[in-house]
Write a protein that holds these residues in place. Structure first.
Motif, PDB file in Angstrom:
ATOM      1  N   UNK A  13      75.183  46.553  43.811  1.00 49.85           N
ATOM      2  CA  UNK A  13      75.698  47.345  42.291  1.00 49.85           C
ATOM      3  C   UNK A  13      75.736  46.604  41.344  1.00 49.85           C
ATOM      4  N   UNK A  14      76.357  45.167  41.971  1.00 52.89           N
ATOM      5  CA  UNK A  14      76.737  44.471  40.101  1.00 52.89           C
ATOM      6  C   UNK A  14      75.193  43.920  40.098  1.00 52.89           C
ATOM      7  N   UNK A  15      74.408  43.924  40.830  1.00 48.71           N
ATOM      8  CA  UNK A  15      72.861  42.898  40.189  1.00 48.71           C
ATOM      9  C   UNK A  15      72.367  44.810  39.604  1.00 48.71           C
ATOM     10  N   UNK A  68      82.377  61.722  32.872  1.00 51.60           N
ATOM     11  CA  UNK A  68      83.582  61.013  32.627  1.00 51.60           C
ATOM     12  C   UNK A  68      84.240  61.994  33.956  1.00 51.60           C
ATOM     13  N   UNK A  69      83.617  61.879  35.181  1.00 52.15           N
ATOM     14  CA  UNK A  69      84.228  62.810  36.443  1.00 52.15           C
ATOM     15  C   UNK A  69      83.909  61.469  37.713  1.00 52.15           C
ATOM     16  N   UNK A  70      85.118  60.848  36.959  1.00 51.45           N
ATOM     17  CA  UNK A  70      85.154  59.701  37.942  1.00 51.45           C
ATOM     18  C   UNK A  70      86.111  58.262  38.495  1.00 51.45           C
ATOM     19  N   UNK A  71      87.175  59.961  38.043  1.00 54.10           N
ATOM     20  CA  UNK A  71      88.972  59.058  39.283  1.00 54.10           C
ATOM     21  C   UNK A  71      88.190  58.732  40.151  1.00 54.10           C
ATOM     22  N   UNK A  72      89.651  57.708  40.692  1.00 54.02           N
ATOM     23  CA  UNK A  72      88.472  56.365  42.575  1.00 54.02           C
ATOM     24  C   UNK A  72      87.824  56.400  42.227  1.00 54.02           C
ATOM     25  N   UNK A  73      87.023  56.018  41.007  1.00 58.71           N
ATOM     26  CA  UNK A  73      85.270  55.806  41.523  1.00 58.71           C
ATOM     27  C   UNK A  73      85.329  53.841  41.345  1.00 58.71           C
ATOM     28  N   UNK A  74      84.344  53.579  41.112  1.00 59.20           N
ATOM     29  CA  UNK A  74      84.393  51.797  41.054  1.00 59.20           C
ATOM     30  C   UNK A  74      83.339  51.602  39.873  1.00 59.20           C
ATOM     31  N   UNK A  75      83.490  50.469  39.239  1.00 64.68           N
ATOM     32  CA  UNK A  75      82.584  49.896  38.488  1.00 64.68           C
ATOM     33  C   UNK A  75      82.621  48.946  38.163  1.00 64.68           C
ATOM     34  N   UNK A  76      80.550  48.794  38.490  1.00 67.75           N
ATOM     35  CA  UNK A  76      80.848  47.601  38.340  1.00 67.75           C
ATOM     36  C   UNK A  76      79.767  47.548  37.143  1.00 67.75           C
ATOM     37  N   UNK A  77      80.296  45.723  36.526  1.00 69.23           N
ATOM     38  CA  UNK A  77      79.588  45.498  34.768  1.00 69.23           C
ATOM     39  C   UNK A  77      79.198  44.308  34.922  1.00 69.23           C
ATOM     40  N   UNK A  78      78.648  43.670  33.997  1.00 70.45           N
ATOM     41  CA  UNK A  78      78.156  42.655  34.072  1.00 70.45           C
ATOM     42  C   UNK A  78      79.253  41.054  33.600  1.00 70.45           C
ATOM     43  N   UNK A 104      84.724  45.993  39.696  1.00 73.07           N
ATOM     44  CA  UNK A 104      83.814  44.727  40.031  1.00 73.07           C
ATOM     45  C   UNK A 104      82.852  43.679  38.469  1.00 73.07           C
ATOM     46  N   UNK A 105      83.152  42.591  38.266  1.00 75.84           N
ATOM     47  CA  UNK A 105      82.585  41.858  37.479  1.00 75.84           C
ATOM     48  C   UNK A 105      82.040  40.814  37.600  1.00 75.84           C
ATOM     49  N   UNK A 106      80.861  40.647  36.985  1.00 76.49           N
ATOM     50  CA  UNK A 106      79.985  39.122  37.241  1.00 76.49           C
ATOM     51  C   UNK A 106      81.008  38.109  36.764  1.00 76.49           C
ATOM     52  N   UNK A 107      81.539  38.187  34.952  1.00 75.18           N
ATOM     53  CA  UNK A 107      81.650  37.297  34.710  1.00 75.18           C
ATOM     54  C   UNK A 107      82.762  37.093  33.603  1.00 75.18           C
ATOM     55  N   UNK A 108      83.965  36.089  33.821  1.00 79.55           N
ATOM     56  CA  UNK A 108      85.250  36.753  32.048  1.00 79.55           C
ATOM     57  C   UNK A 108      84.238  37.068  31.257  1.00 79.55           C
ATOM     58  N   UNK A 109      84.849  37.140  29.485  1.00 76.58           N
ATOM     59  CA  UNK A 109      84.183  37.104  28.397  1.00 76.58           C
ATOM     60  C   UNK A 109      84.600  35.559  28.302  1.00 76.58           C
ATOM     61  N   UNK A 110      82.897  35.181  27.740  1.00 77.73           N
ATOM     62  CA  UNK A 110      82.812  33.698  27.290  1.00 77.73           C
ATOM     63  C   UNK A 110      84.456  33.000  26.117  1.00 77.73           C
ATOM     64  N   UNK A 132      82.855  38.264  40.303  1.00 78.30           N
ATOM     65  CA  UNK A 132      81.785  37.751  41.556  1.00 78.30           C
ATOM     66  C   UNK A 132      82.680  35.892  41.633  1.00 78.30           C
ATOM     67  N   UNK A 133      82.172  35.665  42.665  1.00 79.54           N
ATOM     68  CA  UNK A 133      81.999  34.105  42.404  1.00 79.54           C
ATOM     69  C   UNK A 133      80.327  33.398  42.585  1.00 79.54           C
ATOM     70  N   UNK A 134      79.858  34.424  41.793  1.00 77.09           N
ATOM     71  CA  UNK A 134      78.078  34.379  41.495  1.00 77.09           C
ATOM     72  C   UNK A 134      78.267  34.944  40.192  1.00 77.09           C
ATOM     73  N   UNK A 135      78.396  34.224  38.753  1.00 77.70           N
ATOM     74  CA  UNK A 135      78.017  35.357  37.963  1.00 77.70           C
ATOM     75  C   UNK A 135      76.470  34.153  37.269  1.00 77.70           C
ATOM     76  N   UNK A 136      76.357  33.580  38.289  1.00 77.42           N
ATOM     77  CA  UNK A 136      74.575  32.581  37.336  1.00 77.42           C
ATOM     78  C   UNK A 136      73.962  33.846  36.344  1.00 77.42           C
ATOM     79  N   UNK A 137      73.127  34.460  37.371  1.00 78.76           N
ATOM     80  CA  UNK A 137      72.108  35.659  36.755  1.00 78.76           C
ATOM     81  C   UNK A 137      72.956  36.605  35.537  1.00 78.76           C
TER      82      UNK A 137
END
Ligand code: NAP
Length: 368
Positions: A13-15, A68-78, A104-110, A132-137
């Motif tokens: 999902x993060x990909x 906006x019907x996302x109560x309890x959902x998971x969010x994946x953001x790059x 779930x996020x790929x990387x912190x704000x640089x 994620x421990x793999x922010x390369x992409x």
């Protein structure tokens, strides 16, 4: 902050979020490319990406797509959701208000000054956050933005078209169409990704290029920059006939330009022997929000960028032609007198593009 190896489902999902971010490749400048997926029990219920500065961030686009019907959902953001008010409200607040359970996020704000704040906001609101421990992409698609945030300078690519014998123009100065249609199309993609294109006055005088990005999709045209010297860009140059900003830059040591063509901007920089200080120019472009800069100049300016150590990537498009030793070389670098003074590069990619070959090199000491 602690990073985590992700499960296979979270990785998938993060990909997808990273793939969505790519859709903003030509348009988000000066902002980063960001994609977002919202899922319930691993099933996507909304997704989106950031299209343009001033428009919705990826998280808001995904919330809107999910009604906006996302109560309890998971969010994946790059990229870490923002915590500050810019042109739009903070995305971390929007996710909290929407009642999502996990982010779930790929990387912190640089940007070191805000990095981690979005994560903190979410965690304080009781939302589980995984980094994620793999922010390369995710880093790769924003490598210029990351450099600007972390080091205050953009990523500088140097593109050059050359023949098999390393010539960039024939002895009469003609150089247009060294490479074929496919390579030229590829270069327009590279231009479209860039925030600024830089050329030299020598190229303007020889080729009179339009220097814009001609691609089939939506594009935010890059800033076009011409480095002037003893000569200046004539007011009827083709570069002024296209949409988008044109910035002329000149050396402070020479008599100032008599007037600036309408529609263009002008900046002068410190100089050495009548040559613009390129480091100052690059810093100034970072200050104007440029993440990725493409240098498409003749051998004089291209060599000067290399000599100043300002090049992060060299992109060479090489045609299967030979035009002989009277043609011009690739880089004027009079400072190199012996083999010990050579600059070394590492080939990271090489592939055919139509009848030509495109090779990408990184300076050995830099890497990405
Ligand atoms: N094959 C390719 O990829 C490619 C791409 C672009 C151009 N070209 C060809 O390259 C040729 C033109 O090359 P060129 O070397 O004459 O022109 P250039 O590199 O495009 O421009 C060089 C000029 O920029 C000015 N300048 C100001 N500050 C400078 C600095 N710090 N370092 C270097 N230059 C600075 C100087 O102008 P003043 O001399 O006025 O002081 C200098 O002569 C043409 O034949 C063109 O067709 C080939």
């Amino acid at each position: 902050m602690i990073t985590t190896p992700l499960s296979e489902q979270d990785t998938t999902l993060l990909d997808r979020a990273v793939a969505l971010a790519q859709k903003g490749l030509f348009t988000t400048k000066p902002n980063p490319r960001v994609g977002c997926v919202i899922a319930r029990k691993n099933k996507i219920i909304g997704e989106g990406w950031h299209v343009r500065a001033g428009q919705d961030h990826a998280e808001i686009a995904a919330l809107t797509a999910a009604n906006h019907d996302v109560r309890g959902a998971d969010v994946f953001v790059s990229l870490e959701p923002c915590s500050h008010h810019g042109k739009t409200g903070p995305c971390a607040s929007a996710l909290i208000d929407a009642g999502v359970a996990r982010v779930v996020i790929s990387m912190l704000d640089p940007n070191p000054e805000v990095s981690g704040r979005g994560v903190e906001m979410l965690r304080q609101a009781g939302i589980e956050v995984l980094i994620s421990d793999n922010p390369d992409q995710a880093r790769m698609i924003n490598s210029g933005f990351c450099l600007r945030m972390e080091k205050g300078r953009p990523l500088v690519r140097l593109k050059i078209a050359a023949t098999l014998d390393g010539r960039t123009a024939a002895s009469d100065g003609s150089s247009q169409w060294i490479t074929g249609d496919s390579a030229r199309k590829d270069v327009h993609t590279l231009r479209a990704m860039s925030c600024a294109l830089i050329t030299g006055i020598g190229t303007i005088r020889a080729d009179n290029p339009r220097l814009n990005a001609r691609v089939d999709s939506d594009v935010e045209q890059p800033l076009r920059v011409v480095v002037e010297g003893h000569h200046v860009v004539p007011p009827d140059a083709a570069i002024f006939n296209e949409a988008g900003r044109v910035l002329l830059v000149g050396p402070r040591s020479l008599p100032s330009r008599k007037g600036v063509p309408s529609g263009a901007e002008y900046l002068s920089f410190d100089s050495n022997h009548g040559k613009v200080d390129l480091e100052q120019l690059i810093k100034s472009l970072a200050g104007q929000g440029c993440n990725e800069v493409l240098v498409e100049a003749g051998p004089t300016l291209a060599g000067a960028f290399l000599s100043a150590g300002l090049v992060d990537e060299i992109w060479i498009y090489q045609s299967p032609d030979i035009i002989g030793e009277a043609g011009r070389g690739m880089f004027v670098m009079p400072g190199i007198k012996s083999i010990q003074e050579k600059m070394s590069f590492q080939l990271i990619d090489s592939r055919p593009v139509g009848g030509d070959v495109r090779s990408i090199y990184l300076p050995q000491e830099k890497g990405l």
